[in-house]
Scaffold this motif. Structure first.
Motif, short mmCIF file in Angstrom:
data_model
loop_
_atom_site.label_atom_id
_atom_site.label_comp_id
_atom_site.label_asym_id
_atom_site.label_seq_id
_atom_site.Cartn_x
_atom_site.Cartn_y
_atom_site.Cartn_z
N ILE A 443 -7.25 -51.11 -19.32
CA ILE A 443 -6.83 -49.71 -19.51
C ILE A 443 -7.99 -48.77 -19.19
O ILE A 443 -7.82 -47.78 -18.48
N VAL A 451 -7.86 -45.59 -25.15
CA VAL A 451 -6.63 -45.21 -25.85
C VAL A 451 -6.67 -45.77 -27.26
O VAL A 451 -7.53 -46.59 -27.60
N GLN A 454 -2.67 -48.57 -31.07
CA GLN A 454 -1.22 -48.75 -30.95
C GLN A 454 -0.76 -48.71 -29.49
O GLN A 454 0.19 -49.40 -29.12
N HIS A 455 -1.44 -47.92 -28.68
CA HIS A 455 -1.07 -47.89 -27.26
C HIS A 455 -1.41 -49.23 -26.60
O HIS A 455 -0.64 -49.72 -25.75
N GLU A 458 1.36 -51.50 -27.39
CA GLU A 458 2.55 -51.22 -26.57
C GLU A 458 2.42 -51.82 -25.17
O GLU A 458 3.40 -52.34 -24.61
N VAL A 459 1.23 -51.75 -24.58
CA VAL A 459 1.03 -52.34 -23.26
C VAL A 459 1.18 -53.86 -23.33
O VAL A 459 1.88 -54.47 -22.51
N THR A 465 7.46 -46.89 -22.77
CA THR A 465 7.32 -45.60 -23.45
C THR A 465 6.87 -44.53 -22.45
O THR A 465 6.37 -44.83 -21.36
N LYS A 467 4.34 -42.56 -22.68
CA LYS A 467 2.90 -42.58 -22.47
C LYS A 467 2.50 -43.71 -21.52
O LYS A 467 1.62 -43.55 -20.66
N VAL A 468 3.16 -44.89 -21.65
CA VAL A 468 2.87 -46.01 -20.75
C VAL A 468 3.19 -45.62 -19.31
O VAL A 468 2.40 -45.86 -18.38
N HIS A 473 0.46 -47.52 -16.91
CA HIS A 473 -0.05 -48.76 -17.49
C HIS A 473 0.92 -49.93 -17.38
O HIS A 473 0.56 -51.06 -17.68
N TYR A 479 0.09 -56.00 -18.82
CA TYR A 479 1.33 -55.40 -19.33
C TYR A 479 2.35 -56.51 -19.62
O TYR A 479 2.69 -57.33 -18.74
N ARG A 487 4.86 -56.60 -32.42
CA ARG A 487 3.94 -55.46 -32.38
C ARG A 487 3.11 -55.39 -33.66
O ARG A 487 1.92 -55.08 -33.62
#
Length: 747
Positions: A443, A451, A454-455, A458-459, A465, A467-468, A473, A479, A487
């Motif tokens: 990232i 980041v 939590q981001h 998510e990746v 999402t 933001k992704v 990303h 990914y 999660r």
């Protein structure tokens, strides 16, 4: 004002029933009496109140105690008045009819202590009155409330800083139980303390056991926990008012008398619920975390956190309500990773960016505590700047005379938290760590910025999402490679990598995570990483530290008598006697006023008021029940039995007997000279021995006689004096047996 030790110890025993000070109390008191400003950080249950209450008794004038907790004011004043101390309070709970007689008494110099809320204190008319009342000291309790960096900042406390200008010659004492280094410095600055003597005691509460359990069917967990502790009082902290009410209602319906307590209740109902808890009529109180209870109930045996606290300071203070009497207390936190999400929503609603930043950093520390696999006590102490097992360093050095009290030295295993008592399983997390660290690296490489944790999750999870997609990303090689974990599990893994030092979380930048140098090295070398399984929903076996073994049947009878006497006087039971006092009575079976006065918490007034009734209850119990002998009275190691509580000083009549005895006179000779019986003289010598005076027992009894009597005590019970004398067939009298018992106690 420089007092001799006996001038401090006499009122300590007379009014409070104690024979010795707790760590740092005497030093704090002496500096305050010398007219110096004092700043003291003492943990909950560490005896902060005595630091200003005792000086108020030995120095003319009025000590003004500033406190934000209205309920606590009444509680402390009730306890002081029961001990014979002239104290009062003024706050918004009193109408004009209640305030007038107190004000008359203050104008007449009748009181030594005045408790007052900060809002009342700073009224101009009240300040003018204070100038007439010969104020000799201001004690600012809960001093952390004056700092915006503290966990319980109260704007009204900021006004207190003007006291220094209005009363420039009156010394100040600031006290708190919870303050980080930054907060300590702010308190000294805000109150304008002048070259204060600063004391920081250990934050360690060795009588408390800390546990974290995974939240799974939370109500059933709580019900089982409380039912397993019949007769014990506890507090359950929750986040929402509705939860406090529903939880209390469910527990009561299931046979556990519980009351809710939160700011939304009508004043009368709230105070009534608190009073029921203080008087042991409600066994459990369910309270919102946001609304501090300000209670002084010493026999709270457990504190449960139903929801995740917002910060470590609040958690430490709330758990500190358990075991204030020094007996064991248990602290259970029910934790779910979902609690973090709920708390973050509240934080995001804060309008001020700086507040949000501080709150996020505090919450992450709380989550680290909940998930840490190492000693929880070590983690808590470390948060306040104290290394477990090492002396406490005090960062506040205003006059070069700062003082500290060290925590106990010992092994890293504290034997008082779930992680030390039942360590959690570990697993080979090398692959998971490689994936997480690699994702953080990729990232940063692609975007040029870091980041939040939590981001990263998510990746790894392949989340679709906004933001992704915004940062592209979804095109990263990492990914969606983490499908083997949920999660929540990835979040826990990431936080553990932070604790292991492989990642660094930057609180000032929205908790961005970055690789550390050890993290880069681990990623490059693919070194093995061991991770820990999450906390389990089941609670480890019950563990207690520091329990006073006693005759539990008699303890129950004494509790009943205490409740009866407390109800007759309209006060909580612990105002009569603490559980520590009752347990000592049920262990040592005092039979005379002298023996009863050795019990911790028995001062002159309580001896006069309650001695006869409690001695009668103990005597009645012994008519139909044998005295119990406790394992630690005659340990296998051969060390002497545990000593009964000692008096702090000798009476003149005992000193006179001791004087003649040391001149070489026999017991019979001293008895004839003084016109008393031999047994009275033996009693004087016994008392002197228990107070630490050296007595040559060989001049009173042969070695064979001492062995005979000691063996009889071992067989019939250390507390069973009458049975021991009878078993010896009249060869030795009561006085001689008491001398041997005292020798065993003090050897």
């Amino acid at each position: 004002m420089n007092l001799r030790r006996d001038q401090l110890f006499a009122p300590l025993k007379q009014y409070f029933g104690f024979a010795s000070f707790r760590p740092l109390q005497e030093e704090i008191i002496r500096d305050s009496l010398a007219g110096q400003d004092v700043f003291a950080v003492l943990p909950t249950g560490g005896g902060k109140s005595l630091c200003f209450q005792l000086p108020a008794l030995v120095q003319p004038g009025l000590t003004v105690v500033v406190s934000p907790l209205i309920a606590l004011m009444k509680d402390q004043v009730d306890a002081l008045q029961a001990a014979g101390v002239p104290a009062t309070f003024l706050n918004s709970s009193l109408g004009a009819g209640g305030s007038r007689p107190r004000l008359r008494g203050l104008h007449g110099g009748e009181f030594r202590l005045l408790y007052v809320a900060p809002e009342r204190l700073m009224l101009s008319g009240f300040l003018e009155d204070l100038k007439k009342w010969n104020v000799n000291r201001f004690a600012i309790d809960e001093a952390h409330c004056i700092s915006e960096w503290g966990h319980d900042f109260r704007p009204e406390y900021r006004q207190i800083s003007t006291l220094r200008k209005i009363f420039p010659d009156v010394p100040m004492m600031a006290l708190t139980a919870t303050a980080t280094e930054r907060v300590r410095e702010d308190i000294v600055k805000q109150l304008h303390l002048r070259s204060p003597a600063c004391y920081v005691a250990s934050f360690n509460r060795p009588n408390l056991t800390y546990r974290v359990a995974a939240k799974s069917g939370a109500y059933d967990q709580i019900l089982d926990y409380v039912r397993a502790r019949p007769g014990e009082s506890g507090i359950i902290y929750v986040q929402a008012r509705k939860t406090a009410e529903s939880l209390a209602a469910k527990l009561t319906a299931d046979g556990v008398k519980a009351s809710p307590y939160h700011a939304g209740l009508a004043g009368g109902e709230r105070s009534g619920n608190q009073e029921a808890f203080l008087r042991d009529e409600a066994r459990v109180v369910c309270a919102t975390i946001a609304f501090g209870m300000g209670i002084n109930k010493p026999n709270v045996r457990f504190v449960i956190h139903y929801d995740l606290p917002k910060n470590i300071e609040g958690y430490y203070q709330e758990t500190g309500r358990a075991g204030r009497d020094g007996l064991p207390g248990e602290c259970l936190l029910l934790f779910s990773p979902g609690d973090r999400v709920k708390q973050m929503r509240f934080i995001d609603e804060k309008p001020d960016a700086k507040e949000r930043e501080i709150a996020r950093a505090q919450l992450e520390q709380m989550i680290h505590y909940a998930e840490v696999a190492t000693c929880r006590r070590e983690f808590l102490l470390g948060y306040f700047g104290e290394k477990y097992g090492a002396p406490v360093s005090d960062p506040v050095r205003s006059d070069g005379r700062s003082h500290h009290a060290g925590s106990e030295t010992g092994a890293p295993n504290c034997a008082g938290c779930d992680n030390c008592l039942a360590p959690r399983q570990t697993w080979d997390g090398t692959l998971a760590a490689q994936k997480f660290l690699s994702c953080v690296y990729r990232i940063r490489e692609k975007s040029g910025f870091g980041v939040g944790l939590q981001h990263v999750v998510e990746v790894l999870s392949g989340a679709d999402t906004e933001k992704v997609r915004k940062f592209g990303h979804q095109s990263l090689s990492t990914y969606g490679i983490g499908g083997e974990h949920s999660r929540a599990e990835w979040g826990a893994i990431g936080r553990e990598l932070v604790r292991l030092g492989l990642l660094f979380q930057i609180a000032e930048k929205f908790n961005i995570v970055e690789l550390t140098e050890p993290g880069r090295a681990a990623l490059k070398s693919r070194q093995k990483v061991t991770l820990t399984r999450p906390v389990a929903p089941t609670e480890p076996a019950k563990h207690r530290i520091g329990e006073i073994a006693c005759d539990e049947v008699l303890f129950g009878k004494l509790r009943g008598l205490r409740k009866q006497l407390a109800d007759e006087r309209g006060v909580p039971p612990y105002i009569v006697f603490s559980d520590v006092s009752l347990r000592q009575m049920a262990r040592f079976y005092p039979a005379t006023d002298r023996e009863f006065s050795r019990i911790s918490g028995v001062g002159d007034r309580k001896l006069r008021e309650f001695g006869e009734m409690f001695l009668g209850e103990i005597a009645a119990h012994l008519q139909s029940n044998p005295r119990q002998l406790f394992a630690d009275d005659f340990p296998q190691s051969g060390t002497p039995p545990a000593a009964a509580p000692r008096r702090s000083r000798l009476t003149d009549t005992v000193r006179e007997t001791l004087h003649f005895f040391r001149q070489g006179k026999s017991v019979s000779e001293i008895a004839r000279m003084r016109g008393v019986k031999d047994g009275t003289i033996y009693g004087h010598l016994e008392e002197a021995m228990l107070a630490g005076e050296a007595i040559d027992v060989k001049s009173l009894l042969t070695a064979e006689a001492q062995r005979d009597i000691a063996a009889a005590f071992a067989k019939h019970g250390f507390g069973n004096l009458g049975g021991t004398v009878a078993a010896l067939g009249g060869r030795y009298d009561y006085g001689q047996c008491r001398i041997v018992r005292a020798a065993l106690q003090t050897r």
